[in-house]
Design an enzyme around this catalytic site. Structure first.
Site, PDB file in Angstrom:
ATOM      1  N   CYS A  70      25.824 -45.667   3.821  1.00 11.23           N
ATOM      2  CA  CYS A  70      26.558 -44.636   4.466  1.00 11.23           C
ATOM      3  C   CYS A  70      26.704 -43.673   2.686  1.00 11.23           C
ATOM      4  O   CYS A  70      26.489 -42.326   2.758  1.00 11.23           O
ATOM      5  CB  CYS A  70      28.283 -44.469   5.327  1.00 11.23           C
ATOM      6  SG  CYS A  70      29.247 -45.620   4.362  1.00 11.23           S
ATOM      7  N   HIS A 124      30.940 -40.180   2.421  1.00 17.59           N
ATOM      8  CA  HIS A 124      32.007 -40.806   2.287  1.00 17.59           C
ATOM      9  C   HIS A 124      33.421 -40.707   2.085  1.00 17.59           C
ATOM     10  O   HIS A 124      34.291 -41.416   3.324  1.00 17.59           O
ATOM     11  CB  HIS A 124      31.597 -42.401   1.998  1.00 17.59           C
ATOM     12  CG  HIS A 124      32.634 -43.869   2.579  1.00 17.59           C
ATOM     13  ND1 HIS A 124      32.207 -44.544   3.048  1.00 17.59           N
ATOM     14  CD2 HIS A 124      32.794 -44.139   1.688  1.00 17.59           C
ATOM     15  CE1 HIS A 124      32.583 -45.310   3.661  1.00 17.59           C
ATOM     16  NE2 HIS A 124      33.748 -45.345   2.116  1.00 17.59           N
TER      17      HIS A 124
END
Length: 454
Positions: A70, A124
């Site tokens: 991610c 993130h």
């Protein structure tokens, strides 16, 4: 309602837009989303609202992320830059550190007159490039448990799933959706156009969703992965022990899952997809209620794929198709509805696409190509290869082949025309020697991949 006039330039610059006002943009990023959706031809999961976007827009059938984790994937997407061995490497990568001074999508839009609002998980790290946003809204934790029995299930670890009998807005994703609906109501009347994001965490672990979404599926009819085995001849570097899942309670510290547990987890993943899909539908409904659905650009994407037992793997973190392939759908005014293209595209292409759709200049640092070319002509010539990397491995994918190699010398090669699930590593098959050499050479070209910008 603004109008688009398409001007086909005589040069290779492509298509640009002139408009009488800047379009609003809603960008939806769904964590860990596989292209296992109705609009991608899947029947296992129920995704009627994501399918709605596809019905009104352009679906990219072969969209690849640059990194199957991610933080790195999102940093690459948001800056329009490819990863390197020292840039966008880990799940906690930050764009403002790895690409300091590079204007990301919201910063560029903000400097072009947009109100930019970050909702949910876009980067993130919540503190990444904070100056790019007019406002940031982020739930403090996506590991939220609402069922008391689930909270007591394991002493030292969180449960990997939950089916609490609650309403949609009991979980953070539902609360965020309500907030975004209020944003749409507030900002659609402003003089400034908006760039509003919706960063949904589910179906990221833990698979927590209201019980009614679990009830959509009959667990006894859920199939396990058809290739729940290691690909023949696969290098050890291509596999991992799915530590992300093993950090949850009830998951064995080593070895495979039982079939029963595997079905529970797949069931939970499907439930979370349908939960998020319903919330996305709430946003689409609000666009219609405000009568701005025809004038608003909507982008829907995952941040990478996810394994549900394929190749004995769970989670992401691999260079297999299951980790790198994720949905990408774009709905924009002035384009044909219900289009699909099988052209090779990658997530560095999203930034220049947004610029073209918004009618603003593209920053010179961008390394991708605008997808507007394909939205105008789904059969247009676009790219002959796309690229990804993860830790010590790099991969290149053409229309039917995929080649990956690691620093230690390990490599793998798959022919998707006869092996779409990548079950047999044909790296030593003399039939493919010439193709493999060409792909290997192409992968060694400068990391900027500037040849793709022509």
């Amino acid at each position: 309602m603004f109008r688009y006039f398409l001007l086909l330039l005589c040069s290779c610059a492509g298509i640009c837009f002139a408009k009488n006002e800047s379009p609003n943009i809603l960008m939806i990023i769904v964590d860990d989303l596989r292209p296992q959706l109705g609009c991608y031809g899947a029947t296992e999961t129920l995704s009627p609202n994501i399918d709605r976007i596809a019905d009104e827009g352009t679906l990219f059938e072969t969209a690849y992320v640059q990194v199957p984790v991610c933080g790195a994937s999102r940093a690459s997407l948001m800056t329009g830059l490819y990863p390197t061995s020292s840039r966008f490497v880990t799940y906690y990568s930050s764009a403002d550190k790895d690409a300091a001074g590079i204007p990301d999508i919201p910063k560029h839009l903000k400097s072009s007159g947009y109100t930019t609002i970050s909702n949910g998980k876009i980067y993130h790290n919540v503190n990444d490039n904070t100056n790019s946003w007019s406002e940031i809204h982020r739930s403090p934790d996506f590991r939220i448990y609402l069922d008391e029995a689930t909270k007591r299930m394991f002493k030292d670890k969180d449960a990997a799933y939950e089916a609490a009998d609650v309403e949609d807005d009991a979980y953070p994703s539902g609360k965020m959706t309500n907030k975004i609906i209020n944003d749409l109501r507030k900002y659609h009347k402003n003089d400034e156009p908006f760039f509003i994001t919706a960063g949904y965490t589910k179906p990221h672990l833990p698979f927590n969703a209201p019980k009614k979404y679990w009830d959509l599926y009959d667990r006894s009819k859920i199939d396990l992965a058809v290739n729940y085995f290691t690909p023949k001849g696969a290098p050890s570097q291509s596999l991992h022990k799915w530590g992300e899942l093993r950090s949850y309670g009830g998951i064995p510290a080593d070895g495979p899952l039982s079939d029963d547990l595997a079905r529970i987890l797949i069931h939970g993943y499907y439930a979370c997809v349908s939960y998020t899909d319903k919330l996305i539908g709430d946003l689409l409904d609000e666009l219609e209620n405000l009568d701005i659905h025809e004038d608003t650009i909507v982008l829907l994407m995952g941040d990478h794929g996810w394994q549900l037992g394929e190749h004995t793997l769970w989670c992401k973190h691999s260079l297999y198709e299951t980790s790198l392939h994720t949905p990408l759908i774009i709905k924009a005014p002035g384009f044909k509805k219900g289009q699909k293209t099988d052209a090779l595209v990658e997530f560095v292409d999203i930034y220049p696409t947004i610029c073209d759709l918004a009618g603003i200049t593209k920053p010179t640092h961008l390394q991708g190509k605008s997808l507007v070319t394909l939205m105008e002509d789904t059969n247009a010539k676009f790219k002959d290869a796309i690229f990804a990397r993860y830790h010590g491995g790099e991969t290149i994918r053409s229309d039917i082949y995929q080649y990956s190699e690691w620093k230690g010398g390990a490599s793998m090669f798959y022919d998707h025309s006869i092996d779409p699930d990548e079950n047999i590593n044909r790296i030593n098959d003399l039939k493919y020697k010439s193709v493999i050499q060409k792909m290997k050479k192409r992968l060694k070209e400068p990391v900027s991949y500037t040849h793709l910008r022509a």
